[in-house]
Design a protein around this motif. Structure first.
Motif, PDB file in Angstrom:
ATOM      1  N   SER A 146       1.796 -19.199   6.838  1.00 14.92           N
ATOM      2  CA  SER A 146       2.537 -20.453   6.660  1.00 14.92           C
ATOM      3  C   SER A 146       3.196 -20.902   7.960  1.00 14.92           C
ATOM      4  CB  SER A 146       3.596 -20.301   5.561  1.00 14.92           C
ATOM      5  OG  SER A 146       4.727 -19.586   6.031  1.00 14.92           O
ATOM      6  N   MET A 147       3.390 -19.986   8.895  1.00 10.90           N
ATOM      7  CA  MET A 147       4.026 -20.304  10.174  1.00 10.90           C
ATOM      8  C   MET A 147       2.994 -20.505  11.285  1.00 10.90           C
ATOM      9  SD  MET A 147       7.478 -18.086   9.982  1.00 10.90           S
ATOM     10  CE  MET A 147       8.336 -19.201  11.106  1.00 10.90           C
ATOM     11  N   GLY A 148       1.712 -20.572  10.895  1.00 16.35           N
ATOM     12  CA  GLY A 148       0.668 -20.898  11.851  1.00 16.35           C
ATOM     13  C   GLY A 148      -0.038 -19.720  12.492  1.00 16.35           C
ATOM     14  N   PHE A 149       0.258 -18.511  12.047  1.00 14.75           N
ATOM     15  CA  PHE A 149      -0.451 -17.348  12.589  1.00 14.75           C
ATOM     16  C   PHE A 149      -1.842 -17.269  11.966  1.00 14.75           C
ATOM     17  CE2 PHE A 149       3.863 -16.307  13.634  1.00 14.75           C
ATOM     18  CZ  PHE A 149       3.764 -15.608  14.822  1.00 14.75           C
ATOM     19  N   VAL A 150      -2.797 -16.814  12.771  1.00 13.38           N
ATOM     20  CA  VAL A 150      -4.190 -16.743  12.364  1.00 13.38           C
ATOM     21  C   VAL A 150      -4.672 -15.304  12.520  1.00 13.38           C
ATOM     22  CG1 VAL A 150      -6.520 -17.573  12.914  1.00 13.38           C
ATOM     23  CG2 VAL A 150      -4.563 -19.104  13.166  1.00 13.38           C
ATOM     24  N   GLU A 151      -5.465 -14.854  11.564  1.00 11.01           N
ATOM     25  CA  GLU A 151      -6.047 -13.506  11.674  1.00 11.01           C
ATOM     26  C   GLU A 151      -7.091 -13.514  12.779  1.00 11.01           C
ATOM     27  OE1 GLU A 151      -8.740 -10.407   9.072  1.00 11.01           O
ATOM     28  OE2 GLU A 151      -7.273 -11.628   7.976  1.00 11.01           O
ATOM     29  N   GLU A 152      -6.975 -12.552  13.702  1.00 13.36           N
ATOM     30  CA  GLU A 152      -7.976 -12.454  14.765  1.00 13.36           C
ATOM     31  C   GLU A 152      -8.783 -11.173  14.690  1.00 13.36           C
ATOM     32  OE1 GLU A 152      -6.728 -12.311  18.877  1.00 13.36           O
ATOM     33  OE2 GLU A 152      -4.893 -11.291  18.335  1.00 13.36           O
ATOM     34  N   GLY A 153      -8.386 -10.285  13.837  1.00 13.74           N
ATOM     35  CA  GLY A 153      -9.138  -9.053  13.707  1.00 13.74           C
ATOM     36  C   GLY A 153      -8.551  -8.168  12.628  1.00 13.74           C
ATOM     37  N   ARG A 154      -9.308  -7.150  12.313  1.00 14.26           N
ATOM     38  CA  ARG A 154      -8.888  -6.241  11.244  1.00 14.26           C
ATOM     39  C   ARG A 154      -9.406  -4.850  11.574  1.00 14.26           C
ATOM     40  NH1 ARG A 154      -8.130  -6.980   5.216  1.00 14.26           N
ATOM     41  NH2 ARG A 154      -7.853  -9.158   5.760  1.00 14.26           N
ATOM     42  N   LYS A 155      -8.505  -3.896  11.536  1.00 11.13           N
ATOM     43  CA  LYS A 155      -8.910  -2.499  11.691  1.00 11.13           C
ATOM     44  C   LYS A 155      -9.043  -1.936  10.273  1.00 11.13           C
ATOM     45  CE  LYS A 155      -6.574  -1.725  16.089  1.00 11.13           C
ATOM     46  NZ  LYS A 155      -5.545  -0.913  16.761  1.00 11.13           N
ATOM     47  N   THR A 156     -10.263  -1.798   9.831  1.00 13.78           N
ATOM     48  CA  THR A 156     -10.549  -1.408   8.462  1.00 13.78           C
ATOM     49  C   THR A 156     -10.141   0.039   8.203  1.00 13.78           C
ATOM     50  OG1 THR A 156     -12.406  -2.945   8.492  1.00 13.78           O
ATOM     51  CG2 THR A 156     -12.382  -1.292   6.725  1.00 13.78           C
ATOM     52  N   LYS A 157      -9.447   0.236   7.080  1.00 12.43           N
ATOM     53  CA  LYS A 157      -8.971   1.560   6.661  1.00 12.43           C
ATOM     54  C   LYS A 157      -8.240   2.287   7.803  1.00 12.43           C
ATOM     55  CE  LYS A 157     -12.147   2.553   2.884  1.00 12.43           C
ATOM     56  NZ  LYS A 157     -13.047   3.554   2.312  1.00 12.43           N
ATOM     57  N   GLU A 158      -7.468   1.550   8.560  1.00 12.18           N
ATOM     58  CA  GLU A 158      -6.747   2.109   9.708  1.00 12.18           C
ATOM     59  C   GLU A 158      -5.584   3.009   9.283  1.00 12.18           C
ATOM     60  OE1 GLU A 158      -5.907   2.433  13.924  1.00 12.18           O
ATOM     61  OE2 GLU A 158      -7.674   1.985  12.727  1.00 12.18           O
ATOM     62  N   ILE A 159      -4.957   2.669   8.160  1.00 15.34           N
ATOM     63  CA  ILE A 159      -3.794   3.416   7.693  1.00 15.34           C
ATOM     64  C   ILE A 159      -4.154   4.146   6.409  1.00 15.34           C
ATOM     65  CG2 ILE A 159      -1.424   3.223   6.848  1.00 15.34           C
ATOM     66  CD1 ILE A 159      -2.706   0.542   9.080  1.00 15.34           C
ATOM     67  N   LYS A 160      -3.964   5.459   6.443  1.00 13.17           N
ATOM     68  CA  LYS A 160      -4.220   6.259   5.243  1.00 13.17           C
ATOM     69  C   LYS A 160      -2.894   6.398   4.498  1.00 13.17           C
ATOM     70  CE  LYS A 160      -6.673  10.305   3.637  1.00 13.17           C
ATOM     71  NZ  LYS A 160      -7.585  11.382   4.018  1.00 13.17           N
ATOM     72  N   VAL A 161      -2.787   5.663   3.400  1.00 10.12           N
ATOM     73  CA  VAL A 161      -1.555   5.599   2.636  1.00 10.12           C
ATOM     74  C   VAL A 161      -1.362   6.860   1.786  1.00 10.12           C
ATOM     75  CG1 VAL A 161      -0.271   4.257   0.928  1.00 10.12           C
ATOM     76  CG2 VAL A 161      -1.728   3.082   2.589  1.00 10.12           C
ATOM     77  N   SER A 162      -2.443   7.328   1.190  1.00  8.95           N
ATOM     78  CA  SER A 162      -2.411   8.566   0.409  1.00  8.95           C
ATOM     79  C   SER A 162      -3.819   9.163   0.450  1.00  8.95           C
ATOM     80  CB  SER A 162      -1.965   8.286  -1.035  1.00  8.95           C
ATOM     81  OG  SER A 162      -2.895   7.459  -1.696  1.00  8.95           O
TER      82      SER A 162
END
Length: 176
Positions: A146-162
């Motif tokens: 909503s503030m104008g930020f745009v996704e430029e990339g994604r590190k898939t499964k970067e964080i192992k939550v559990s």
């Protein structure tokens, strides 16, 4: 003095060394929630002295800033913008923001980001503001978009939550 979306008065100001203990308390509180950060509870081992050194480093760098949100003279949130110490990256920086859980949903994050973007727009050294956000943090992602930020990339499964649960690290940016 700024007014939140629900009518609460909040002050926005530049951070100071004296804010070290308050920022440390907010960081510990947010990490304890164990939801939207890479760090886990046992990994928050910053000392007050290290916090002061970190704040002083930001204050001494004209490409970095620390912005504080206060309510009734209590620090309730902050945003820290840091810029890499490399010539070819000096026009960029990324931010982290943390707000006590009791004060979320009032528009304080939006206020802090707005203040940061205004600072960046007026800083001739900064051209690009970036951030990383967990793919599970839908409220934050919605705010950033909503503030104008745009996704430029994604590190898939970067964080192992559990054991069998992962989150992507979504990288977003905005040119100022």
């Amino acid at each position: 003095m700024a007014i939140t979306e629900r009518g609460s008065e909040v002050s926005i100001r530049t951070g100071q060394i004296d804010d070290a203990i308050s920022i440390l308390d907010i960081q510990r509180d947010v990490i304890t929630e164990n939801k939207y950060l890479i760090s886990e509870i046992g990994e928050c081992n910053k000392t007050l002295e290290k916090q002061r050194i970190w704040i002083q480093k930001i204050l001494d760098n004209n490409r970095e800033t620390l912005i504080i949100a206060e309510k009734d003279e209590k620090v309730i949130g902050f945003i820290a913008f840091e810029s890499p110490n490399r010539k070819r990256l000096a026009h960029t920086g990324s931010f982290e923001t943390m707000i006590y859980s009791d004060y979320r949903g009032l528009g304080i994050g939006k206020m802090l980001i707005s203040e940061l973007l205004a600072w960046a727009e007026n800083n001739p050294l900064i051209e690009k503001v970036s951030l990383g956000v967990l793919s599970t943090n839908n409220r934050a992602i919605s705010l950033y978009k909503s503030m104008g930020f745009v996704e430029e990339g994604r590190k898939t499964k970067e964080i192992k939550v559990s054991e069998n649960e992962y989150a992507d690290d979504i990288l977003m940016y905005k040119f100022v």
